[in-house]
Design an enzyme around this catalytic site. Sequence first.
Site, PDB file in Angstrom:
ATOM      1  N   ARG A  33       0.855  -1.192   0.000  1.00 47.61           N
ATOM      2  CA  ARG A  33       0.000   0.000   0.000  1.00 47.61           C
ATOM      3  C   ARG A  33       0.887   1.237   0.000  1.00 47.61           C
ATOM      4  O   ARG A  33       1.164   1.830   1.043  1.00 47.61           O
ATOM      5  CB  ARG A  33      -0.928  -0.028   1.217  1.00 47.61           C
ATOM      6  N   ASP A  71       2.489   4.846  -0.182  1.00 36.87           N
ATOM      7  CA  ASP A  71       2.055   6.143   0.352  1.00 36.87           C
ATOM      8  C   ASP A  71       1.834   7.187  -0.737  1.00 36.87           C
ATOM      9  O   ASP A  71       2.283   7.007  -1.873  1.00 36.87           O
ATOM     10  CB  ASP A  71       3.132   6.694   1.302  1.00 36.87           C
ATOM     11  N   ARG A 126      11.991   4.248   3.615  1.00 36.80           N
ATOM     12  CA  ARG A 126      12.321   5.682   3.611  1.00 36.80           C
ATOM     13  C   ARG A 126      13.161   6.079   4.830  1.00 36.80           C
ATOM     14  O   ARG A 126      13.988   6.994   4.754  1.00 36.80           O
ATOM     15  CB  ARG A 126      11.053   6.525   3.502  1.00 36.80           C
TER      16      ARG A 126
END
Lengths: 264, 264
Positions: free
Chosen positions: A52, A54, A199
């Site tokens: 999923r 971002d 990230r």
Amino acid sequence: MRNIRLKVAYDGTNYHGFQRQHETHGPTIQGTLESVWARLVEEEVTLATAGRTDTGVHASGQVVNFMTQARIPEDKIPKAFNSMLPRDIKILQAECVSDDFNARWSAKWKRYDYQMDNKPIQDVFTRLYACHVPIPLNVALMQEAANLLEGRHNFKTFAAAGGASKTFERTIYRLLVKEDHGLIIVSCVGDGFLYHMVRIIVGTLMDVGKGRIRPQEIPEIIASQERRRAKMIAPAHGLSLVHVNYTEESPFEVFKDLRINDLT
Amino acid sequence: MRNIRLKVAYDGTNYHGFQRQHETHGPTIQGTLESVWARLVEEEVTLATAGRTDTGVHASGQVVNFMTQARIPEDKIPKAFNSMLPRDIKILQAECVSDDFNARWSAKWKRYDYQMDNKPIQDVFTRLYACHVPIPLNVALMQEAANLLEGRHNFKTFAAAGGASKTFERTIYRLLVKEDHGLIIVSCVGDGFLYHMVRIIVGTLMDVGKGRIRPQEIPEIIASQERRRAKMIAPAHGLSLVHVNYTEESPFEVFKDLRINDLT
């Protein structure tokens, strides 16, 4: 009923992430795919997805699946879908899979790539797909740190608050840092990723590349399990979901002697 | 008065070409640069340019120059300019040059690159910078045809109506066709280009790649000097002005053993 698996590429720039939103924040990848399917065959479906992504995150190899009663042959799906999709989303492949296949739960490992533009002045042509870091990064140091992040670890240090995961043990099979004409690509292959994990790892590697963290500090940063030890979350637009693997193929075998562009 | 030369990169997607328009059709590169300079130092200037790129055409190495009385040091210009420019235009370099330098007339040779996405399904990440050609192109045939276009010729066949040129003799020093992961790049180095010449050459090479024109027909197509013999103009968004050379350096020397990415 058939279970259809799609391989999907998208430029996430203009989307509020993958997941359909209850309130209207703006278009999402899932919402766009589901509504195009509804227009195509007059059937409401719910997509399962491998990742999923971002808001602002891209994909060149996202995988989704859904159950359908529609009779359209698999091999006609990409063309039919693509003719109705906006230009920044493409169905690359469609196939019929066994009923127990689920894009999320059946995945064995995934590869994410993160791109950094390391030229002093931002390259206008990669600005939507690479994070601009004007300070010269030390790629050798970044790779040294990356090597220490590979393997099975408790990655709690690298998990943002708000994730649904209860366990923090994950395996990173490969974490490679390559430089090509001023573009630095971090390629991360693992069995699963915590919320914002890639990230935060990239943010940490950036700090290593800038000389703010020494590679030798990485084991201790992992061991601390304290989120505050890995400060920076790299911006979303540099990240792309590149590949999801569902076979028994070993990531070590596949990624042996990997040159970063070989897989894309 | 100083004569300032700038090296400029821009994503042409959202611009109505380089040249300032008298009526308001939309923003242009020249108009944007001139108005930012006016805001920066309160001085109106008129830019000369190496190549007046069309609507939608990009540049990674455009060159412009202008005379100024402003006192801002050259080395401060890129940062000052870039902080006020939109994100799709960047000043890469600024230097003070002799008064007789003119970005257009002083140019010895220029390089344009044209990108084609030759994957069956369009790549979302190159869609703004590469023309999608879903039919597999034969790159070897394209290079064979390209070889026959090199040299000094009358290129009237490849000049669109509406150009200001009175002579049609031009020299193409190098015309290379390379394939890299489904992206085909045509790199064209010449002493000057007629109106739409690169895009018509690329359109002709596409027809060769599709098997519609045989490479052996190229000399006759050139000799005909008839525009209708080279039908297709390749779309603007695949084209980019990559390099402008002002030195005595021979393009043959520079481009000997050229690997396409070496210069960019």
